[in-house]
Motif scaffolding. Structure first.
Motif, PDB file in Angstrom:
ATOM      1  N   VAL A  46       0.824  -4.269  -4.305  1.00 31.96           N
ATOM      2  CA  VAL A  46       0.927  -3.948  -5.715  1.00 31.96           C
ATOM      3  C   VAL A  46       2.614  -4.259  -6.189  1.00 31.96           C
ATOM      4  N   GLY A  47       3.616  -3.955  -5.373  1.00 27.28           N
ATOM      5  CA  GLY A  47       4.853  -4.407  -5.723  1.00 27.28           C
ATOM      6  C   GLY A  47       5.131  -5.686  -5.783  1.00 27.28           C
ATOM      7  N   PHE A  48       4.541  -6.413  -4.883  1.00 25.08           N
ATOM      8  CA  PHE A  48       4.619  -7.817  -4.788  1.00 25.08           C
ATOM      9  C   PHE A  48       4.093  -8.523  -6.179  1.00 25.08           C
ATOM     10  N   TYR A  49       2.912  -8.158  -6.574  1.00 22.41           N
ATOM     11  CA  TYR A  49       2.347  -8.670  -7.820  1.00 22.41           C
ATOM     12  C   TYR A  49       3.146  -8.308  -8.837  1.00 22.41           C
ATOM     13  N   GLU A  50       3.834  -7.243  -9.002  1.00 23.29           N
ATOM     14  CA  GLU A  50       4.430  -6.782 -10.028  1.00 23.29           C
ATOM     15  C   GLU A  50       5.641  -7.514 -10.156  1.00 23.29           C
ATOM     16  N   SER A  51       6.415  -7.935  -8.984  1.00 26.30           N
ATOM     17  CA  SER A  51       7.367  -8.778  -8.868  1.00 26.30           C
ATOM     18  C   SER A  51       7.302 -10.066  -9.573  1.00 26.30           C
ATOM     19  N   CYS A  52       5.938 -10.469  -9.395  1.00 26.72           N
ATOM     20  CA  CYS A  52       5.671 -11.911  -9.918  1.00 26.72           C
ATOM     21  C   CYS A  52       5.047 -11.710 -11.343  1.00 26.72           C
ATOM     22  N   GLY A  53       5.252 -10.497 -12.081  1.00 31.46           N
ATOM     23  CA  GLY A  53       5.109 -10.566 -13.321  1.00 31.46           C
ATOM     24  C   GLY A  53       3.546 -10.022 -13.932  1.00 31.46           C
ATOM     25  N   TRP A  54       2.980  -9.357 -12.706  1.00 30.93           N
ATOM     26  CA  TRP A  54       1.478  -9.007 -13.206  1.00 30.93           C
ATOM     27  C   TRP A  54       1.902  -7.381 -13.376  1.00 30.93           C
ATOM     28  N   VAL A  55       0.732  -6.892 -14.056  1.00 25.44           N
ATOM     29  CA  VAL A  55       0.911  -5.346 -14.607  1.00 25.44           C
ATOM     30  C   VAL A  55      -0.420  -4.656 -14.107  1.00 25.44           C
ATOM     31  N   VAL A  56      -0.318  -3.595 -13.564  1.00 26.90           N
ATOM     32  CA  VAL A  56      -1.352  -2.721 -13.266  1.00 26.90           C
ATOM     33  C   VAL A  56      -2.061  -2.381 -14.349  1.00 26.90           C
ATOM     34  N   ASP A  57      -3.416  -2.447 -14.424  1.00 27.75           N
ATOM     35  CA  ASP A  57      -4.512  -2.190 -15.351  1.00 27.75           C
ATOM     36  C   ASP A  57      -4.948  -0.637 -15.228  1.00 27.75           C
ATOM     37  N   ARG A  58      -4.332   0.123 -15.807  1.00 26.86           N
ATOM     38  CA  ARG A  58      -4.465   1.422 -15.586  1.00 26.86           C
ATOM     39  C   ARG A  58      -5.706   1.915 -15.994  1.00 26.86           C
ATOM     40  N   ALA A  59      -6.644   1.210 -16.770  1.00 30.19           N
ATOM     41  CA  ALA A  59      -7.924   1.291 -17.435  1.00 30.19           C
ATOM     42  C   ALA A  59      -9.029   1.000 -16.504  1.00 30.19           C
ATOM     43  N   ALA A  60      -8.663   0.154 -15.813  1.00 32.95           N
ATOM     44  CA  ALA A  60      -9.728  -0.366 -14.768  1.00 32.95           C
ATOM     45  C   ALA A  60      -9.711   0.412 -13.561  1.00 32.95           C
ATOM     46  N   THR A  61     -10.965   0.599 -12.843  1.00 33.91           N
ATOM     47  CA  THR A  61     -11.366   1.217 -11.733  1.00 33.91           C
ATOM     48  C   THR A  61     -12.226   0.155 -10.879  1.00 33.91           C
ATOM     49  N   VAL A  62     -12.069   0.093  -9.647  1.00 37.00           N
ATOM     50  CA  VAL A  62     -13.154  -0.748  -9.031  1.00 37.00           C
ATOM     51  C   VAL A  62     -13.354  -0.065  -7.451  1.00 37.00           C
ATOM     52  N   GLU A  63     -14.377  -0.186  -7.040  1.00 38.09           N
ATOM     53  CA  GLU A  63     -14.529   0.407  -5.817  1.00 38.09           C
ATOM     54  C   GLU A  63     -14.250  -0.841  -4.834  1.00 38.09           C
ATOM     55  N   ALA A  64     -13.445  -0.435  -3.771  1.00 33.78           N
ATOM     56  CA  ALA A  64     -12.602  -1.564  -2.696  1.00 33.78           C
ATOM     57  C   ALA A  64     -12.936  -1.058  -1.334  1.00 33.78           C
ATOM     58  N   GLY A  65     -14.273  -1.322  -1.103  1.00 33.63           N
ATOM     59  CA  GLY A  65     -14.761  -0.890   0.284  1.00 33.63           C
ATOM     60  C   GLY A  65     -14.329   0.325   0.977  1.00 33.63           C
ATOM     61  N   ALA A  66     -13.989   0.255   2.229  1.00 34.31           N
ATOM     62  CA  ALA A  66     -13.690   1.365   2.890  1.00 34.31           C
ATOM     63  C   ALA A  66     -12.620   2.044   2.296  1.00 34.31           C
ATOM     64  N   ALA A  67     -11.702   1.607   1.799  1.00 26.74           N
ATOM     65  CA  ALA A  67     -10.379   2.003   1.424  1.00 26.74           C
ATOM     66  C   ALA A  67     -10.675   3.099   0.110  1.00 26.74           C
ATOM     67  N   GLY A  68     -11.822   2.694  -0.606  1.00 32.55           N
ATOM     68  CA  GLY A  68     -11.930   3.679  -1.630  1.00 32.55           C
ATOM     69  C   GLY A  68     -11.673   2.649  -3.022  1.00 32.55           C
ATOM     70  N   ARG A  69     -10.817   2.892  -3.846  1.00 32.63           N
ATOM     71  CA  ARG A  69     -10.407   2.478  -5.108  1.00 32.63           C
ATOM     72  C   ARG A  69      -9.269   1.443  -5.090  1.00 32.63           C
ATOM     73  N   GLY A  70      -9.659   0.301  -5.503  1.00 34.21           N
ATOM     74  CA  GLY A  70      -8.818  -0.666  -5.496  1.00 34.21           C
ATOM     75  C   GLY A  70      -7.799  -0.815  -6.698  1.00 34.21           C
ATOM     76  N   THR A  71      -6.629  -1.482  -6.488  1.00 33.54           N
ATOM     77  CA  THR A  71      -5.614  -1.213  -7.708  1.00 33.54           C
ATOM     78  C   THR A  71      -6.097  -2.605  -8.530  1.00 33.54           C
ATOM     79  N   VAL A  72      -6.309  -2.974  -9.641  1.00 32.72           N
ATOM     80  CA  VAL A  72      -6.547  -4.059 -10.574  1.00 32.72           C
ATOM     81  C   VAL A  72      -5.101  -4.284 -11.361  1.00 32.72           C
ATOM     82  N   LEU A  73      -4.654  -5.609 -11.199  1.00 36.52           N
ATOM     83  CA  LEU A  73      -3.652  -5.963 -11.774  1.00 36.52           C
ATOM     84  C   LEU A  73      -3.848  -7.386 -12.651  1.00 36.52           C
ATOM     85  N   VAL A  74      -3.354  -7.223 -13.804  1.00 39.69           N
ATOM     86  CA  VAL A  74      -3.541  -8.452 -14.821  1.00 39.69           C
ATOM     87  C   VAL A  74      -2.451  -9.267 -15.260  1.00 39.69           C
ATOM     88  N   LYS A  75      -2.580 -10.492 -15.713  1.00 40.70           N
ATOM     89  CA  LYS A  75      -1.377 -11.454 -16.145  1.00 40.70           C
ATOM     90  C   LYS A  75      -1.854 -12.228 -17.186  1.00 40.70           C
TER      91      LYS A  75
END
Length: 78
Positions: A46-75
């Motif tokens: 997440v920090g890597f994507y943010e350093s590249c100008g991406w923003v966490v989409d707090r409204a989005a949720t997604v199931e991400a396999g065994a890890a549970g919820r994934g973090t969605v980033l948008v640009k």
């Protein structure tokens, strides 16, 4: 390393990830997209994507396999 995408620890910080994201963004523009999204299960990514100008989409949720919820980033791309 992530089982789908990622970089071995010995090759990190060499600019490969940034180059791949830049190419993805250019490709999205060529195809007429105005925004692009990524999903990560890995907190450090997440920090890597943010350093590249991406923003966490707090409204989005997604199931991400065994890890549970994934973090969605948008640009916005132009």
């Amino acid at each position: 390393m992530d089982r789908r995408h990622g970089c071995p620890s010995g090759l990190r910080r060499g600019g490969v990830g940034r180059a791949l994201l830049a190419r993805l963004e250019r490709w999205a523009v060529e195809l007429g997209f105005g925004r692009v999204w990524v999903v990560t299960e890995r907190g450090p990514a997440v920090g890597f994507y943010e350093s590249c100008g991406w923003v966490v989409d707090r409204a989005a949720t997604v199931e991400a396999g065994a890890a549970g919820r994934g973090t969605v980033l948008v640009k916005a791309v132009r």
